[in-house]
Every structure is written in C-alpha cells, then in structure tokens.
Design a protein around this motif. Structure first.
Motif, PDB file in Angstrom:
ATOM      1  N   LEU A  12      -0.418  38.546  47.691  1.00  0.00           N
ATOM      2  CA  LEU A  12      -0.045  38.218  46.309  1.00  0.00           C
ATOM      3  C   LEU A  12       0.107  36.717  46.121  1.00  0.00           C
ATOM      4  O   LEU A  12      -0.398  36.150  45.143  1.00  0.00           O
ATOM      5  N   ASP A  13       0.800  36.066  47.041  1.00  0.00           N
ATOM      6  CA  ASP A  13       1.030  34.618  46.929  1.00  0.00           C
ATOM      7  C   ASP A  13      -0.289  33.852  46.969  1.00  0.00           C
ATOM      8  O   ASP A  13      -0.523  32.950  46.148  1.00  0.00           O
ATOM      9  N   ARG A  14      -1.142  34.215  47.916  1.00  0.00           N
ATOM     10  CA  ARG A  14      -2.420  33.516  48.086  1.00  0.00           C
ATOM     11  C   ARG A  14      -3.305  33.696  46.848  1.00  0.00           C
ATOM     12  O   ARG A  14      -3.821  32.719  46.305  1.00  0.00           O
ATOM     13  N   THR A  15      -3.444  34.934  46.380  1.00  0.00           N
ATOM     14  CA  THR A  15      -4.349  35.178  45.253  1.00  0.00           C
ATOM     15  C   THR A  15      -3.762  34.697  43.929  1.00  0.00           C
ATOM     16  O   THR A  15      -4.503  34.264  43.047  1.00  0.00           O
ATOM     17  N   SER A  16      -2.446  34.723  43.795  1.00  0.00           N
ATOM     18  CA  SER A  16      -1.821  34.175  42.581  1.00  0.00           C
ATOM     19  C   SER A  16      -2.072  32.677  42.487  1.00  0.00           C
ATOM     20  O   SER A  16      -2.370  32.158  41.399  1.00  0.00           O
ATOM     21  N   GLN A  17      -1.964  31.976  43.606  1.00  0.00           N
ATOM     22  CA  GLN A  17      -2.227  30.533  43.605  1.00  0.00           C
ATOM     23  C   GLN A  17      -3.688  30.253  43.281  1.00  0.00           C
ATOM     24  O   GLN A  17      -4.002  29.308  42.546  1.00  0.00           O
ATOM     25  N   ASP A  23      -9.352  28.771  41.114  1.00  0.00           N
ATOM     26  CA  ASP A  23     -10.250  28.782  42.276  1.00  0.00           C
ATOM     27  C   ASP A  23     -10.867  30.179  42.392  1.00  0.00           C
ATOM     28  O   ASP A  23     -10.563  30.947  43.301  1.00  0.00           O
ATOM     29  N   TYR A  24     -11.742  30.489  41.447  1.00  0.00           N
ATOM     30  CA  TYR A  24     -12.293  31.835  41.337  1.00  0.00           C
ATOM     31  C   TYR A  24     -13.225  32.178  42.492  1.00  0.00           C
ATOM     32  O   TYR A  24     -13.315  33.344  42.875  1.00  0.00           O
ATOM     33  N   ASP A  25     -13.902  31.197  43.077  1.00  0.00           N
ATOM     34  CA  ASP A  25     -14.755  31.484  44.233  1.00  0.00           C
ATOM     35  C   ASP A  25     -13.921  31.996  45.401  1.00  0.00           C
ATOM     36  O   ASP A  25     -14.301  32.961  46.072  1.00  0.00           O
ATOM     37  N   ALA A  26     -12.781  31.381  45.646  1.00  0.00           N
ATOM     38  CA  ALA A  26     -11.898  31.863  46.709  1.00  0.00           C
ATOM     39  C   ALA A  26     -11.299  33.215  46.341  1.00  0.00           C
ATOM     40  O   ALA A  26     -11.205  34.111  47.183  1.00  0.00           O
ATOM     41  N   LEU A  27     -10.928  33.383  45.078  1.00  0.00           N
ATOM     42  CA  LEU A  27     -10.315  34.630  44.628  1.00  0.00           C
ATOM     43  C   LEU A  27     -11.255  35.818  44.800  1.00  0.00           C
ATOM     44  O   LEU A  27     -10.849  36.861  45.318  1.00  0.00           O
ATOM     45  N   ALA A  56     -10.793  37.183  35.668  1.00  0.00           N
ATOM     46  CA  ALA A  56      -9.816  36.185  36.093  1.00  0.00           C
ATOM     47  C   ALA A  56      -9.832  34.980  35.163  1.00  0.00           C
ATOM     48  O   ALA A  56      -8.766  34.451  34.806  1.00  0.00           O
ATOM     49  N   GLY A  57     -11.018  34.542  34.762  1.00  0.00           N
ATOM     50  CA  GLY A  57     -11.113  33.412  33.845  1.00  0.00           C
ATOM     51  C   GLY A  57     -10.475  33.716  32.500  1.00  0.00           C
ATOM     52  O   GLY A  57      -9.728  32.886  31.958  1.00  0.00           O
TER      53      GLY A  57
END
Length: 144
Positions: A12-17, A23-27, A56-57
C-alpha cells in the motif's frame, strides 16, 4: 519472514507513493493483468497496463482537483491464503490537511507473489464511482 499485515502495508505504501508521484510506469508493474475492480455500481476488468494508467491518471487528477494534500491507505487486516497469496482490507483516506475530502472507504485487495515480488490482483472497494470521480468504464480500455 514478514507477516501478512507488513507485506500488505508495504505494498500500500509503495503503490500509494507511486500514484501520488504520478509514477504510473512503476505503478502498473505492481499489478497483475487482467484483474477485476469491483465498486458498488459495477465490476470492470483491467485488461492491461494502459487501462490502469488511464484509471490511475484520472484518479490522481481528481485528487489534485479536489485539493487533496495527503493520500493514505492503512491496513486493517491481512492474512496469508497460501504461501504466495494474501488478502487484506484497508481504509483509504484522501485528506486536505486533516480533513477528509472524500469519505474514507474500505477496500479488499489480493496480493500474489510472482518471481519474489508481491503484486496486486483483484480489488473490491466500497468507494462509489461518483465519490472518487473516475470513469470506471475507461478503466477497461484505457481509451481517452
């Protein structure tokens, strides 16, 4: 070995950040495809990364338009289902200062371990499409 709550909260923390930083490529690399997104109004299938980028965008743009200054997701419970699958429940807070901009909502999320990495799968949320202001139909296609 980390327990289910620790694994879930770290995801949750990683994807929320990633969402907050746009940073949609990382998401998109943190989810499996296809996966279902269930809201009270409908179920949408997220076919691939482009569809998640669109969702996400939209969601991030709407958080900005609402004046959200903090986006937090807090694990309420999580349990291992198998050594490589866990399920959890979290509450999402979209805040302006200390004031909720969107009524906090609960979400269920499954995580799967693939090649040593925990990635998200199916999502079931109590958030209504109108509250989070996203076009869930566009989630299925990624189309503008």
């Amino acid at each position: 070995m980390a327990d289910a709550r620790d694994i879930y909260q770290a995801h949750l923390d990683r994807t929320s950040q990633m969402l907050w930083d746009r940073d949609y490529d990382a998401l998109v690399a943190c989810m499996r495809y296809p996966h279902a997104v269930r809201t009270p109004e409908r179920t949408a299938m997220v076919a691939g990364p482009d569809a998640l980028r669109a969702f996400a965008g939209d969601f991030r743009d709407n958080l900005a338009a609402l004046g959200v200054t903090a986006f937090l997701r807090i694990c309420e419970e999580a349990a291992m289902l198998t050594p490589d699958t866990l399920a959890g429940v979290h509450t999402t807070y979209a805040l302006r200062g200390a004031t909720p901009v969107i009524e906090p909502f609960r979400t269920r999320l499954r995580l799967e371990r693939v090649d040593g990495q925990w990635i998200g799968g199916d999502i079931e949320t109590a958030a209504r499409n109108a509250d989070i202001r996203v076009n869930v139909a566009r989630t299925e296609t990624g189309a503008a």
